[in-house]
Scaffold this motif. Structure first.
Motif, PDB file in Angstrom:
ATOM      1  N   UNK A 138     -66.956 -31.782 -60.060  1.00 17.95           N
ATOM      2  CA  UNK A 138     -67.221 -30.376 -59.796  1.00 17.95           C
ATOM      3  C   UNK A 138     -66.726 -29.478 -60.900  1.00 17.95           C
ATOM      4  N   UNK A 139     -66.698 -30.013 -62.103  1.00 20.21           N
ATOM      5  CA  UNK A 139     -66.182 -29.290 -63.258  1.00 20.21           C
ATOM      6  C   UNK A 139     -67.227 -29.305 -64.366  1.00 20.21           C
ATOM      7  N   UNK A 140     -66.831 -28.879 -65.565  1.00 21.30           N
ATOM      8  CA  UNK A 140     -67.689 -28.880 -66.744  1.00 21.30           C
ATOM      9  C   UNK A 140     -66.866 -29.323 -67.941  1.00 21.30           C
ATOM     10  N   UNK A 141     -67.551 -29.695 -68.996  1.00 23.27           N
ATOM     11  CA  UNK A 141     -66.855 -29.883 -70.266  1.00 23.27           C
ATOM     12  C   UNK A 141     -66.659 -28.516 -70.913  1.00 23.27           C
ATOM     13  N   UNK A 142     -65.563 -28.305 -71.610  1.00 23.73           N
ATOM     14  CA  UNK A 142     -65.309 -26.988 -72.202  1.00 23.73           C
ATOM     15  C   UNK A 142     -66.226 -26.712 -73.384  1.00 23.73           C
ATOM     16  N   UNK A 143     -66.496 -25.439 -73.617  1.00 18.18           N
ATOM     17  CA  UNK A 143     -67.133 -25.062 -74.869  1.00 18.18           C
ATOM     18  C   UNK A 143     -66.123 -25.260 -75.993  1.00 18.18           C
ATOM     19  N   UNK A 144     -66.614 -25.282 -77.215  1.00 19.22           N
ATOM     20  CA  UNK A 144     -65.696 -25.422 -78.343  1.00 19.22           C
ATOM     21  C   UNK A 144     -64.724 -24.251 -78.397  1.00 19.22           C
ATOM     22  N   UNK A 145     -65.214 -23.045 -78.125  1.00 19.92           N
ATOM     23  CA  UNK A 145     -64.340 -21.877 -78.154  1.00 19.92           C
ATOM     24  C   UNK A 145     -63.289 -21.934 -77.048  1.00 19.92           C
ATOM     25  N   UNK A 146     -63.685 -22.324 -75.840  1.00 21.82           N
ATOM     26  CA  UNK A 146     -62.714 -22.457 -74.752  1.00 21.82           C
ATOM     27  C   UNK A 146     -61.645 -23.463 -75.117  1.00 21.82           C
ATOM     28  N   UNK A 147     -62.075 -24.599 -75.650  1.00 27.12           N
ATOM     29  CA  UNK A 147     -61.124 -25.637 -75.993  1.00 27.12           C
ATOM     30  C   UNK A 147     -60.120 -25.127 -77.035  1.00 27.12           C
ATOM     31  N   UNK A 148     -60.629 -24.494 -78.096  1.00 28.80           N
ATOM     32  CA  UNK A 148     -59.726 -24.033 -79.162  1.00 28.80           C
ATOM     33  C   UNK A 148     -58.788 -22.943 -78.667  1.00 28.80           C
ATOM     34  N   UNK A 149     -59.299 -22.020 -77.874  1.00 29.27           N
ATOM     35  CA  UNK A 149     -58.453 -20.962 -77.331  1.00 29.27           C
ATOM     36  C   UNK A 149     -57.325 -21.560 -76.500  1.00 29.27           C
ATOM     37  N   UNK A 150     -57.661 -22.532 -75.650  1.00 30.17           N
ATOM     38  CA  UNK A 150     -56.641 -23.173 -74.825  1.00 30.17           C
ATOM     39  C   UNK A 150     -55.633 -23.925 -75.675  1.00 30.17           C
ATOM     40  N   UNK A 151     -56.105 -24.600 -76.721  1.00 27.02           N
ATOM     41  CA  UNK A 151     -55.206 -25.386 -77.565  1.00 27.02           C
ATOM     42  C   UNK A 151     -54.205 -24.510 -78.300  1.00 27.02           C
ATOM     43  N   UNK A 152     -54.606 -23.311 -78.627  1.00 30.07           N
ATOM     44  CA  UNK A 152     -53.703 -22.413 -79.361  1.00 30.07           C
ATOM     45  C   UNK A 152     -52.530 -21.956 -78.497  1.00 30.07           C
ATOM     46  N   UNK A 153     -52.666 -22.024 -77.203  1.00 27.76           N
ATOM     47  CA  UNK A 153     -51.539 -21.744 -76.320  1.00 27.76           C
ATOM     48  C   UNK A 153     -50.976 -20.349 -76.408  1.00 27.76           C
ATOM     49  N   UNK A 154     -51.820 -19.378 -76.810  1.00 24.30           N
ATOM     50  CA  UNK A 154     -51.362 -18.002 -76.906  1.00 24.30           C
ATOM     51  C   UNK A 154     -50.904 -17.589 -78.281  1.00 24.30           C
ATOM     52  N   UNK A 155     -50.839 -18.519 -79.231  1.00 25.69           N
ATOM     53  CA  UNK A 155     -50.430 -18.187 -80.591  1.00 25.69           C
ATOM     54  C   UNK A 155     -51.620 -17.644 -81.381  1.00 25.69           C
ATOM     55  N   UNK A 156     -51.391 -16.646 -82.186  1.00 26.73           N
ATOM     56  CA  UNK A 156     -52.442 -16.028 -82.981  1.00 26.73           C
ATOM     57  C   UNK A 156     -52.461 -16.604 -84.399  1.00 26.73           C
ATOM     58  N   UNK A 157     -53.546 -17.269 -84.739  1.00 20.21           N
ATOM     59  CA  UNK A 157     -53.801 -17.738 -86.102  1.00 20.21           C
ATOM     60  C   UNK A 157     -52.744 -18.718 -86.636  1.00 20.21           C
ATOM     61  N   UNK A 158     -51.958 -19.326 -85.776  1.00 26.04           N
ATOM     62  CA  UNK A 158     -51.006 -20.340 -86.229  1.00 26.04           C
ATOM     63  C   UNK A 158     -51.778 -21.611 -86.583  1.00 26.04           C
ATOM     64  N   UNK A 159     -51.390 -22.311 -87.647  1.00 30.27           N
ATOM     65  CA  UNK A 159     -52.131 -23.524 -88.012  1.00 30.27           C
ATOM     66  C   UNK A 159     -51.999 -24.635 -86.981  1.00 30.27           C
ATOM     67  N   UNK A 160     -50.858 -24.710 -86.313  1.00 27.90           N
ATOM     68  CA  UNK A 160     -50.629 -25.770 -85.331  1.00 27.90           C
ATOM     69  C   UNK A 160     -50.513 -25.174 -83.928  1.00 27.90           C
ATOM     70  N   UNK A 161     -50.706 -26.001 -82.930  1.00 28.16           N
ATOM     71  CA  UNK A 161     -50.667 -25.524 -81.547  1.00 28.16           C
ATOM     72  C   UNK A 161     -49.276 -25.049 -81.147  1.00 28.16           C
ATOM     73  N   UNK A 162     -48.273 -25.392 -81.928  1.00 26.04           N
ATOM     74  CA  UNK A 162     -46.892 -25.033 -81.610  1.00 26.04           C
ATOM     75  C   UNK A 162     -46.292 -24.086 -82.645  1.00 26.04           C
ATOM     76  N   UNK A 163     -47.062 -23.682 -83.667  1.00 22.93           N
ATOM     77  CA  UNK A 163     -46.538 -22.738 -84.637  1.00 22.93           C
ATOM     78  C   UNK A 163     -46.944 -23.033 -86.068  1.00 22.93           C
TER      79      UNK A 163
END
Length: 303
Positions: A138-163
């Protein structure tokens, strides 16, 4: 699943691989996303409930692959095989092998098993397999944009998901290759292939394994052209989504097999090869090509 509140963000990178550029404005709505990649345990429940047979478990039809002889039409999939020493890094055929009998139940071949890997991400799943699981759940695969936004975890323009740093304070933050790929491992995190989900720190949104461990399928067709033509001078261009016909691999135009974007890198990304352990990183994977280092996770979009 975790609820991610969507908004506009800057997607991509101008500082790494060409296919990630240019930095572009993208927009996502609110969505729920799996905290972990889908595991072997979860995929087994899907198969048990539906009787589903994955792509790698079915012999290919020679009519679909010009030049494929009937004796080569056997069920199986691609498995990573480390080399015995340094090799040229421009020939992936040196470390990838087609293994008859490799599939999600037997990720390295018929003599392997997922029995001791039930909490590892499922691998050897083609895009069609991931999409079938998502529908069942009952789900979907994420769009590329959704996936990348989620991976960034709230960080703006950081090269890594953690900084800003790959290994802040010397800490390994994800399951990637430490050492000289594809033959020498020098890291001490203890995993030579996949790792149990959640074995490394979560990102700022409470999501695990968005980086490393396994690449993850998205629902977007892969294209090298990631942005709409600029229409003004105020800020970066807008992101665009590719079309199916654009995704065909130009190196194999005779096959006309489309590609989907995969994200996040895997346990095979290394400092000397495929530095794609970053949210902006992307790769085009043929939809008929499951491997031992690609999995997926799902989303539910809020209406």
């Amino acid at each position: 699943m975790k609820l991610v509140r969507g908004r506009d963000f800057l997607m991509g990178s101008n500082d790494h691989y060409a296919e990630e550029a240019p930095v572009r404005r993208a927009s996502v709505g609110d969505f729920w996303i799996d905290q972990f990649p889908v595991t072997n345990r979860e995929f087994a429940a899907f198969v048990e409930d539906t009787g589903y047979v994955t792509f790698a478990e079915v012999p290919p039809d020679p009519r679909d692959y010009p030049g494929l002889t009937p004796d080569m039409a056997v069920a199986g999939s691609a498995v990573f095989a480390p080399t015995e020493g340094p090799v040229a890094l421009d020939n992936p055929g040196l470390w990838w092998r087609f293994v008859a009998g490799a599939n999600w139940r037997h990720p390295l071949g018929p003599d392997s098993s997922v029995d001791a890997l039930m909490d590892h991400p499922v691998v050897q799943v083609a895009w069609t397999d991931a999409a079938a699981y998502a529908r069942w759940a009952g789900k979907s695969l994420p769009s590329e944009a959704e996936w990348e936004f989620a991976a960034r975890g709230g960080l703006e323009e950081a090269p890594f998901a953690w900084g800003q740093s790959l290994a802040p304070g010397g800490q390994t933050m994800a399951n990637y290759w430490e050492g000289e790929f594809p033959w020498s491992r020098t890291g001490d995190h203890g995993f030579h292939r996949t790792s149990p989900v959640g074995a490394f720190p979560a990102n700022g949104y409470g999501l695990w394994d968005m980086i490393g461990n396994v690449w993850e399928w998205t629902d977007d067709w892969y294209t090298e052209s990631t942005a709409e033509p600029a229409k003004g001078c105020c800020g970066p261009p807008r992101a665009r989504t590719g079309e199916r016909h654009e995704s065909v691999d130009p190196c194999s135009p005779e096959l006309q097999i489309p590609r989907k974007a995969v994200k996040g890198g895997s346990h095979l990304c290394a400092a000397n090869y495929c530095q794609r352990y970053r949210p902006a990183a992307r790769y085009g994977q043929a939809i008929d090509s499951p491997t031992s280092h690609i999995g997926f996770r799902c989303v539910v979009r809020r209406s």
